[in-house]
Design an enzyme around this catalytic site. Structure first.
Site, short mmCIF file in Angstrom:
data_model
loop_
_atom_site.label_atom_id
_atom_site.label_comp_id
_atom_site.label_asym_id
_atom_site.label_seq_id
_atom_site.Cartn_x
_atom_site.Cartn_y
_atom_site.Cartn_z
CG ASP A 181 13.80 27.81 13.21
OD1 ASP A 181 14.83 27.28 12.72
OD2 ASP A 181 13.73 28.26 14.37
CD GLU A 188 17.42 24.95 14.74
OE1 GLU A 188 17.63 26.07 15.20
OE2 GLU A 188 18.34 24.14 14.45
#
Length: 442
Positions: free
Chosen positions: A313, A356
């Site tokens: 992430d 993301e």
């Protein structure tokens, strides 16, 4: 016989037929000629006999009436000089023989001769005629006034007719042989006039059936076969033109089909790639990742080999988007994808998990190796700041690692959930860190 006839060539059939017809014609003409000759001979022989009897009856009236045997004998001897005369007989009024030219001297018979008896009973204008195998017998009564005074009979040989017929038969045989040979030659010539063009047509048809459309046959004659040859050549030329047109059309269609097939394949490949690829980063999307991951974990389970999942992430990505704009944020995700791709194995499965977040599946990888790989990736990203408007923008990532080994009975969903728990711990611990899922954390 029918089978033999079917197996004969057309040339042989025509030659044989013409020759047979020629020979048959000669024999028919010979038979007709013999019959006519026989008829003419019979008529001539009857005329000779009638004339002989007519003249002799006039000469014998007085000797017969007076029974002057010597005079009758002299006349019979004189008639014997005729080579065709077999016999001459004079009868008295009772039908008894007075003179027979076959005898050496006159001999009176006391017995009524059957022939003489028949002749005595004839009218003066009637003539007795009898055809035997080798002779013709003719006779009549001799009348003086109203009284029958005797009868005469003469027999003429038919040997000249037999000789004539024999000669004609021999001549007809030689003529038949000659005409048969001529007929065979004529038939052979006629057969060639028919069979040679037909053979050329048959050869042309055979070549045409084998695909040789350049074949042409000789069409020089003006008869029906020549006309057939010209029609054949026109037909082949027409078929050749149509085949060329069809080939050109087929080539055009094939080219069009190939072009459209290639375009369709390209579009299909593009659609297939789009179906499994993230449009921004051009790596695998989440759905296709799970399709491949199911196969990998099944293989790991079957082979009892280790496997690792790493969830990645990007830290503070929302803040980067809000501060520098979404285009820069998108470019940072693309750059992040490239950095990770350059530092993983070809066998690893890397995909965008959402937003993301990214996910990495590493086959044949245990917990220690997976953790080291995650740390290496984290450091590479941390040490690779991004430029924006001449300024360096730092980027870091948080990672969660979960592993499967031969002692596990874990599904891919559970394994991803464990990696997500580990990622959560990394974020809660301050981000820019890597956490390995441990059983006590479940």
């Amino acid at each position: 016989m029918k089978r033999i006839w079917k197996n004969l060539s057309l040339r042989t059939k025509i030659t044989g037929l013409v020759s047979s017809l020629t020979v048959s014609g000669v024999f028919i003409l010979t038979i007709i000629s013999i019959q006519l000759e026989k008829q003419y001979f019979q008529q001539d022989l009857e005329s000779q006999a009638d004339l002989l009897l007519e003249t002799t009856s006039l000469s014998l009236r007085d000797p017969l009436y007076n029974l002057q045997v010597d005079e009758l004998w002299d006349l019979a001897r004189a008639l014997s000089d005729n080579p065709d005369l077999i016999f001459f007989i004079a009868y008295d009024s009772e039908g008894k023989i007075l003179v027979d030219s076959r005898n050496a001297e006159p001999a009176f018979s006391q017995i009524v001769d059957p022939l003489g008896n028949t002749l005595i009973g004839l009218q003066s204008h009637q003539i007795y005629r009898e055809w035997r195998e080798d002779q013709y017998i003719s006779g009549r009564s001799v009348v003086l006034g109203n009284q029958t005074i005797g009868a005469i009979a003469a027999s003429l040989s038919t040997s000249p007719l037999k000789e004539k017929i024999s000669d004609m038969t021999i001549e007809s045989i030689f003529l038949a042989l000659a005409t048969g040979l001529a007929g065979a030659l004529l038939g052979f010539w006629l057969a060639n006039q028919i069979t040679i063009p037909l053979s050329e047509l048959a050869h042309g048809a055979d070549q045409m059936s084998k695909g040789n459309m350049s074949i042409r046959v000789n069409s020089g004659s003006n008869d029906e076969i020549g006309q057939l040859a010209r029609v054949f050549n026109l037909m082949v030329a027409s078929i050749q033109e149509r085949e060329k047109a069809l080939r050109d059309l087929a080539v055009g269609l094939e080219k069009t089909v190939d072009e459209r097939t290639a375009a369709l394949r390209e579009k299909t490949a593009t659609l297939e790639q789009m179906a499994i690829t993230d449009p921004l980063t051009k790596i695998l999307n989440r759905r296709h990742f799970f399709t491949l991951a199911e196969k990998e974990i099944a293989k790991a389970t079957r082979n009892r080999r280790p496997l690792a999942i790493i969830l990645i992430d990007a830290d503070y990505f929302k803040q980067i988007n809000d501060t520098h704009g979404h285009p820069f944020g998108d470019q940072m995700l693309i750059n992040l994808t490239s950095m990770i791709q350059l530092n993983i194995r070809a066998m690893d499965i890397f995909a965008r998990y959402g937003g993301e977040e990214f996910i990495l599946l590493m086959p044949e990888t245990g917990a220690e190796s997976a953790f080291l790989t995650a740390e290496r990736l984290r450091k590479i990203v941390t040490n690779s700041p991004q430029l924006h408007d001449g300024k360096k923008i730092n980027l870091s990532i948080s990672l969660g690692v979960a592993c499967w080994d031969e002692t596990s009975e874990t599904s891919i969903t559970t394994l991803v959930a464990r990696a997500d728990q580990a990622l959560y711990e990394s974020k809660r611990g301050g981000r820019n860190t890597t956490t390995l899922w441990e059983p006590h954390e479940s």
